[in-house]
Structure formats: C-alpha cells, structure tokens
Design a protein around this motif. Structure first.
Motif, mmCIF file in Angstrom:
data_model
loop_
_atom_site.group_PDB
_atom_site.id
_atom_site.type_symbol
_atom_site.label_atom_id
_atom_site.label_comp_id
_atom_site.label_asym_id
_atom_site.label_seq_id
_atom_site.Cartn_x
_atom_site.Cartn_y
_atom_site.Cartn_z
ATOM 1 N N PHE A 107 35.754 79.715 46.089
ATOM 2 C CA PHE A 107 35.266 79.716 47.684
ATOM 3 C C PHE A 107 33.828 79.857 47.554
ATOM 4 C CE2 PHE A 107 34.166 81.903 51.426
ATOM 5 C CZ PHE A 107 34.564 81.142 52.396
ATOM 6 N N LYS A 108 33.229 80.864 47.062
ATOM 7 C CA LYS A 108 31.873 80.990 46.934
ATOM 8 C C LYS A 108 31.099 79.976 46.107
ATOM 9 C CE LYS A 108 32.388 85.287 45.518
ATOM 10 N NZ LYS A 108 31.880 86.872 44.920
ATOM 11 N N ILE A 109 31.684 79.420 45.389
ATOM 12 C CA ILE A 109 31.062 78.361 44.682
ATOM 13 C C ILE A 109 30.991 77.055 45.593
ATOM 14 C CG2 ILE A 109 31.359 76.462 42.847
ATOM 15 C CD1 ILE A 109 32.343 78.715 41.087
ATOM 16 N N ILE A 110 31.777 76.880 46.244
ATOM 17 C CA ILE A 110 31.948 75.599 47.326
ATOM 18 C C ILE A 110 31.093 75.892 48.285
ATOM 19 C CG2 ILE A 110 33.371 74.363 48.682
ATOM 20 C CD1 ILE A 110 35.496 74.672 46.933
ATOM 21 N N VAL A 111 31.018 77.144 49.097
ATOM 22 C CA VAL A 111 30.039 77.228 50.060
ATOM 23 C C VAL A 111 28.538 77.212 49.590
ATOM 24 C CG1 VAL A 111 29.357 79.071 51.623
ATOM 25 C CG2 VAL A 111 31.693 78.857 51.344
ATOM 26 N N SER A 112 28.329 77.820 48.525
ATOM 27 C CA SER A 112 27.037 77.846 47.938
ATOM 28 C C SER A 112 26.498 76.436 47.435
ATOM 29 C CB SER A 112 27.001 78.832 46.663
ATOM 30 O OG SER A 112 27.326 79.944 46.979
ATOM 31 N N ALA A 113 27.406 75.632 47.035
ATOM 32 C CA ALA A 113 27.173 74.050 46.737
ATOM 33 C C ALA A 113 26.722 73.434 48.052
ATOM 34 C CB ALA A 113 28.283 73.444 45.777
ATOM 35 N N SER A 114 27.404 73.564 49.038
ATOM 36 C CA SER A 114 27.201 73.086 50.256
ATOM 37 C C SER A 114 25.866 73.228 50.828
ATOM 38 C CB SER A 114 28.261 73.388 51.371
ATOM 39 O OG SER A 114 29.471 73.169 50.852
ATOM 40 N N LEU A 115 25.497 74.551 50.598
ATOM 41 C CA LEU A 115 24.084 75.218 51.132
ATOM 42 C C LEU A 115 23.133 74.429 50.312
ATOM 43 C CD1 LEU A 115 24.790 79.051 51.764
ATOM 44 C CD2 LEU A 115 24.515 77.067 53.487
ATOM 45 N N LEU A 116 23.219 74.176 48.967
ATOM 46 C CA LEU A 116 22.268 73.700 48.010
ATOM 47 C C LEU A 116 22.077 72.308 48.300
ATOM 48 C CD1 LEU A 116 23.160 75.318 44.582
ATOM 49 C CD2 LEU A 116 21.489 76.098 46.201
ATOM 50 N N VAL A 117 23.253 71.445 48.715
ATOM 51 C CA VAL A 117 23.177 69.903 48.712
ATOM 52 C C VAL A 117 22.413 69.814 49.973
ATOM 53 C CG1 VAL A 117 24.438 68.093 49.093
ATOM 54 C CG2 VAL A 117 25.328 69.866 47.256
ATOM 55 N N ALA A 118 22.670 70.715 51.025
ATOM 56 C CA ALA A 118 21.854 70.521 52.366
ATOM 57 C C ALA A 118 20.546 70.657 52.179
ATOM 58 C CB ALA A 118 22.452 71.541 53.413
ATOM 59 N N TYR A 119 20.146 71.701 51.555
ATOM 60 C CA TYR A 119 18.684 71.814 51.254
ATOM 61 C C TYR A 119 18.209 70.466 50.383
ATOM 62 C CZ TYR A 119 14.160 73.580 49.590
ATOM 63 O OH TYR A 119 13.069 73.824 49.200
ATOM 64 N N ILE A 120 18.877 70.193 49.407
ATOM 65 C CA ILE A 120 18.359 69.126 48.606
ATOM 66 C C ILE A 120 18.174 67.937 49.389
ATOM 67 C CG2 ILE A 120 19.057 67.422 46.699
ATOM 68 C CD1 ILE A 120 20.302 69.789 45.314
ATOM 69 N N ALA A 121 19.208 67.553 50.262
ATOM 70 C CA ALA A 121 19.306 66.591 51.340
ATOM 71 C C ALA A 121 18.099 66.542 52.265
ATOM 72 C CB ALA A 121 20.501 66.162 52.068
ATOM 73 N N LEU A 122 17.967 67.620 52.830
ATOM 74 C CA LEU A 122 16.686 67.610 53.762
ATOM 75 C C LEU A 122 15.276 67.387 53.129
ATOM 76 C CD1 LEU A 122 15.473 68.581 56.431
ATOM 77 C CD2 LEU A 122 15.539 71.001 55.743
ATOM 78 N N VAL A 123 15.107 68.015 51.691
ATOM 79 C CA VAL A 123 13.897 67.581 51.047
ATOM 80 C C VAL A 123 13.966 66.247 50.576
ATOM 81 C CG1 VAL A 123 12.510 68.133 49.013
ATOM 82 C CG2 VAL A 123 13.697 70.108 50.318
ATOM 83 N N ALA A 124 14.901 65.743 50.262
ATOM 84 C CA ALA A 124 15.102 64.169 49.848
ATOM 85 C C ALA A 124 14.558 63.359 50.854
ATOM 86 C CB ALA A 124 16.200 63.901 49.293
ATOM 87 N N PHE A 125 14.982 63.678 52.210
ATOM 88 C CA PHE A 125 14.979 62.925 53.129
ATOM 89 C C PHE A 125 13.580 62.951 53.806
ATOM 90 C CE2 PHE A 125 14.212 62.282 58.121
ATOM 91 C CZ PHE A 125 14.879 61.079 58.246
ATOM 92 N N LEU A 126 12.824 63.989 53.742
ATOM 93 C CA LEU A 126 11.456 64.194 54.028
ATOM 94 C C LEU A 126 10.566 63.335 52.978
ATOM 95 C CD1 LEU A 126 11.349 67.833 55.090
ATOM 96 C CD2 LEU A 126 11.346 66.012 56.688
ATOM 97 N N ILE A 127 10.627 63.433 51.853
ATOM 98 C CA ILE A 127 9.986 62.781 50.935
ATOM 99 C C ILE A 127 10.172 61.321 50.644
ATOM 100 C CG2 ILE A 127 9.686 62.532 48.155
ATOM 101 C CD1 ILE A 127 10.360 65.409 47.832
ATOM 102 N N ALA A 128 11.521 61.031 50.770
ATOM 103 C CA ALA A 128 11.893 59.487 51.050
ATOM 104 C C ALA A 128 11.249 58.826 52.018
ATOM 105 C CB ALA A 128 13.200 59.353 50.856
ATOM 106 N N SER A 129 11.325 59.582 53.155
ATOM 107 C CA SER A 129 10.587 58.936 54.600
ATOM 108 C C SER A 129 9.013 58.665 54.439
ATOM 109 C CB SER A 129 10.842 60.018 55.651
ATOM 110 O OG SER A 129 12.185 60.114 55.871
ATOM 111 N N VAL A 130 8.572 59.512 53.413
ATOM 112 C CA VAL A 130 6.918 59.132 53.216
ATOM 113 C C VAL A 130 6.804 57.877 52.299
ATOM 114 C CG1 VAL A 130 4.843 60.157 52.183
ATOM 115 C CG2 VAL A 130 6.358 61.569 53.506
ATOM 116 N N TYR A 131 7.569 57.954 51.415
ATOM 117 C CA TYR A 131 7.338 56.626 50.387
ATOM 118 C C TYR A 131 8.042 55.335 51.031
ATOM 119 C CZ TYR A 131 6.202 59.394 46.361
ATOM 120 O OH TYR A 131 5.532 60.147 45.436
ATOM 121 N N SER A 132 9.048 55.535 51.907
ATOM 122 C CA SER A 132 9.901 54.014 52.414
ATOM 123 C C SER A 132 9.156 53.659 53.620
ATOM 124 C CB SER A 132 11.358 54.386 52.149
ATOM 125 O OG SER A 132 11.794 54.950 50.886
#
Length: 262
Positions: A107-132
C-alpha cells in the motif's frame, strides 16, 4: 478500517519525515535529469523533418533506457530508504502479523509511487511546454506519431496522454519496488534484489522483442494506434502485482526477522 488507514498514513508520513534530506535531494535531481534527457531527445528530433509536441515528451519519459536506468532505480533507492524502518525491532514488535506488514508495504509503495509520478508529470509538463510549440500534434502528417504509425490521430488529447503516463509510470514504479521488496523478504539480501532489478533493465534494453517490463508498460506512439495492446499490458501489470502480493503473504508467514537479525 478508519483506524487502520490512519495508522498506515501515519507510518508513511513518519517515513517521509525521517528522510527529508533524501526526499529534497530527489526533488532537486528530477528536474535536472528531465531537462537533460528531454533536451537530448529534442535536439535529435530537430535534425529530422518531424515535429514533436508536449505529448511526445511524455512518451519519451517511459523510454526503456531512461526508465530502466534512471527513473526506476532512483525510486527503488528512495522508497527502500523510506521503508527501512519497517524492519527495525521496535516496529516489528508492534505488528500483529507479518502478512499484514507485507500488505502495508505494498500500500505504501503504491501511494508513494503515485506521489512521485505526479511530481515527475508536473515537472515534465513545465519543461516540455518550454521546448514544444504544440501540446499534441498527432493529427498532423509532420508529426512523430504519423511517422511511426503511418497514420494520423485526431482523437487523442494531451490530458489522455498525461493520464496514461501517470497510470503506466505509477504501475511500473510500483511493480519494480514491490518486486524489490519481495526479493528482499525472500532472500534477506539487498544485493540479490538489486541484481535482479538490474538484470530486467539490461534484458529489456538488450533485445527488442520479448520485454519483461520496460517496453510493455509504455505509452509509445504505436500503442495509441491500437489501444488493445496498451490495455493488455496494463492488465498484465496489475496481475503481476496481485501475484507478487499473494506470493509475499506466503513468504511473510515463514520469516522470522527478529532471529534472523534483519
């Protein structure tokens, strides 16, 4: 049930609190890694006649090599450190059942994975929006999507791509971390667990036909041409978690952490 959920979150937050420096380091490293990687991928595309978009950048992040040797190992190291207190004597003595401890870790792994991916997705969107210049251009014959599938896609939306990235990346991080913990419970040896994870990464990158994880849990443009492939891979990933969860229960019942000096 409410008491159990509160206790789980309390344990999870305690793990986060005990590892603040490591978490802050992770938060700082991820933008640098994504910036470096996306910069390399986009520069390579700029030498081709194909146009890229923000959606393509999310596809790039689940590339076999980048995921297997960057995103996933970082998550395994981080989450293992966060959950290491689960094996201390005081914590073990408070547990009613080793099987419950195993399920709590999942349970703790899945919750933590969700938080990590949410952060990765946010950062990726901001960076990709600059390039694209486009959020998604898969309906254009100049797009990378068209080059791969020899067909355009006017129906796919950026939010759908991001949503599938979140699901697949969370599933991938969860599976690898659960497998790592499973092997650690089984062998009481982190080296064996790391070697096994590394073997899967090498195998999936060394050949291009039979993937174990990387390449299957992907949102590659080719999978959007026939969503059945992506759905079947998603189902297989969920099934693998169920199998590991059940297998872990049987292993947990046989473990004696206190006498083994874990």
């Amino acid at each position: 049930m409410i008491h159990t959920s509160k206790q789980l979150m309390k344990e999870l937050l305690r793990g986060y609190g005990d590892n603040k420096p490591l978490i802050v380091t992770y938060i700082l490293i991820i933008p640098l890694l994504l910036l470096l990687y996306l910069n390399i991928r986009i520069k390579l595309l700029q030498e081709t006649p194909f146009d890229y978009s923000v959606a393509d950048c999310f596809v790039f992040l689940l590339d076999r090599f980048f995921a297997a040797f960057t995103l996933i190992p970082l998550s395994v190291f981080l989450l293992f450190q966060i959950f290491k207190n689960d094996f201390t004597v005081p914590f073990l003595l408070r547990q009613n059942s080793k099987s419950i401890l195993w399920l709590k870790q999942i349970f703790k792994i899945i919750v933590s994975a969700s938080l990590l991916v949410a952060y990765i997705a946010l950062v990726a969107f901001l960076i990709a929006s600059v390039y694209s210049t486009d959020y998604i251009n898969w309906g254009s014959e100049q797009s990378l999507y068209y080059y791969i599938n020899q067909a355009s896609n006017d129906e796919a939306q950026l939010w759908q791509v991001i949503a599938m990235f979140f699901v697949m990346c969370t599933l991938l991080i969860s599976i690898v971390n659960i497998l790592f913990q499973f092997l650690y419970w089984l062998t009481n040896n982190r080296v064996v667990a790391w070697i096994s994870i590394f073997f899967i990464a090498v195998w999936d990158n060394a050949q291009g036909s039979f993937f174990i994880l990387y390449g299957r849990l992907s949102i590659h443009q080719s999978y959007w041409y026939d969503l059945g492939d992506m759905a079947s891979h998603l189902f297989a990933g969920l099934s693998f978690i169920v199998i590991l969860s059940i297998g872990g229960i049987f292993i947990a019942k046989k473990r004696d952490f206190l006498n083994e000096g874990i």
